[in-house]
Design a protein around this motif. Structure first.
Motif, short mmCIF file in Angstrom:
data_model
loop_
_atom_site.label_atom_id
_atom_site.label_comp_id
_atom_site.label_asym_id
_atom_site.label_seq_id
_atom_site.Cartn_x
_atom_site.Cartn_y
_atom_site.Cartn_z
N ALA A 195 0.84 -1.20 0.00
CA ALA A 195 0.00 0.00 0.00
C ALA A 195 0.88 1.25 0.00
O ALA A 195 1.69 1.44 0.91
N ASP A 196 0.72 2.08 -1.01
CA ASP A 196 1.54 3.29 -1.12
C ASP A 196 1.34 4.23 0.06
O ASP A 196 2.25 4.98 0.43
N SER A 197 0.14 4.18 0.65
CA SER A 197 -0.17 5.09 1.74
C SER A 197 0.38 4.62 3.09
O SER A 197 0.35 5.37 4.07
N ALA A 198 0.88 3.39 3.16
CA ALA A 198 1.49 2.90 4.40
C ALA A 198 2.86 3.53 4.57
O ALA A 198 3.65 3.59 3.61
N GLN A 199 3.18 3.99 5.77
CA GLN A 199 4.47 4.64 5.99
C GLN A 199 5.61 3.64 6.05
O GLN A 199 6.75 3.96 5.74
N PHE A 200 5.29 2.41 6.46
CA PHE A 200 6.28 1.34 6.48
C PHE A 200 5.65 0.06 5.96
O PHE A 200 4.43 -0.10 5.99
N SER A 201 6.50 -0.85 5.51
CA SER A 201 6.02 -2.13 5.00
C SER A 201 6.87 -3.25 5.61
O SER A 201 8.10 -3.13 5.70
N ILE A 202 6.22 -4.32 6.05
CA ILE A 202 6.93 -5.46 6.63
C ILE A 202 6.42 -6.76 6.03
O ILE A 202 5.28 -6.86 5.58
N LYS A 203 7.29 -7.78 6.04
CA LYS A 203 6.91 -9.10 5.49
C LYS A 203 6.37 -10.02 6.58
O LYS A 203 5.51 -10.84 6.32
N LYS A 204 6.93 -9.90 7.77
CA LYS A 204 6.45 -10.72 8.90
C LYS A 204 6.40 -9.84 10.14
O LYS A 204 7.03 -8.77 10.19
#
Length: 214
Positions: A195-204
């Motif tokens: 999601a472009d609007s998420a400030q961070f991205s995680i896999k687990k």
């Protein structure tokens, strides 16, 4: 990044995988109505309330039913879902989830659930996850489901924390939108990881520890 004192987790798809139970329950309803329903439509229901989910399903099928029938169908779906949830227990929880929650508690973060589900507390009981959380904000105490920020703002209130000091972990685009609207730091996982609007991205889930370090 603001100082994070509290972390608010969506439940379904973040800590517990109940997608297949939702799918099976909705499939029973749609089979009764003789309308199509598949995984693609099911993916549109993430983070959405029960009645809104039914509206999406009906819109895709072109079938029209009365408001009273909608309420009856939504309740019937929930009964099927709760029946399927009886299969759920602590063995369905990934060890990465429990170990991460334990580390966060050791680091003195306040933890809460922010879920649109009315069955959140039941799921927490079944999976033995309830012990990890200081507060639960769910579909039973809100008037507006995601993407409205109400469920997260109430969770922050229960924790006695300012929204800007809260971090939200979500797997639904609507949840990321709700977290941003609440003025919280948002972290996407699973379907919301891109999601472009998420400030961070995680896999687990344990990747949240690296986010907090930064």
């Amino acid at each position: 990044m603001n100082k994070v004192n509290a972390i608010i987790f969506d439940l379904d798809g973040v800590l517990v995988s109940t997608d297949h139970f939702h799918y099976k329950a909705w499939k029973k309803i749609t089979d009764q109505l003789l309308i199509p329903f598949d995984e693609e439509v099911n993916n549109l229901l993430r983070g959405v309330s029960r009645l809104e989910s039914l509206d999406i399903i009906l819109d895709h099928s072109g079938l029209e039913v009365s408001d009273s029938e909608k309420k009856m169908l939504a309740e019937e779906k929930n009964q099927y879902y709760v029946e399927f949830l009886q299969e759920l227990n602590e063995t369905n929880i990934d060890s990465d989830v429990t170990s991460t929650l334990e580390i966060l508690i050791e680091k003195n973060y306040k933890l809460a659930i922010g879920s649109s589900s009315r069955n959140a507390k039941f799921i927490l009981e079944r999976t033995k996850l309830k012990q990890y959380f200081d507060a639960v904000s769910d579909g039973n105490n809100i008037l507006n489901s995601k993407p409205h920020p109400e469920v997260f703002l109430k969770a922050a209130s229960y924790l006695m924390e300012s929204p800007e000091n809260c971090l939200v972990v979500e797997d639904a685009y609507s949840g990321i939108e709700a977290g941003n609207e609440a003025g919280m730091i948002t972290v996407g996982i699973g379907y919301a990881a891109d999601a472009d609007s998420a400030q961070f991205s995680i896999k687990k889930l344990s990747d949240i520890l690296e986010v907090l370090k930064n």
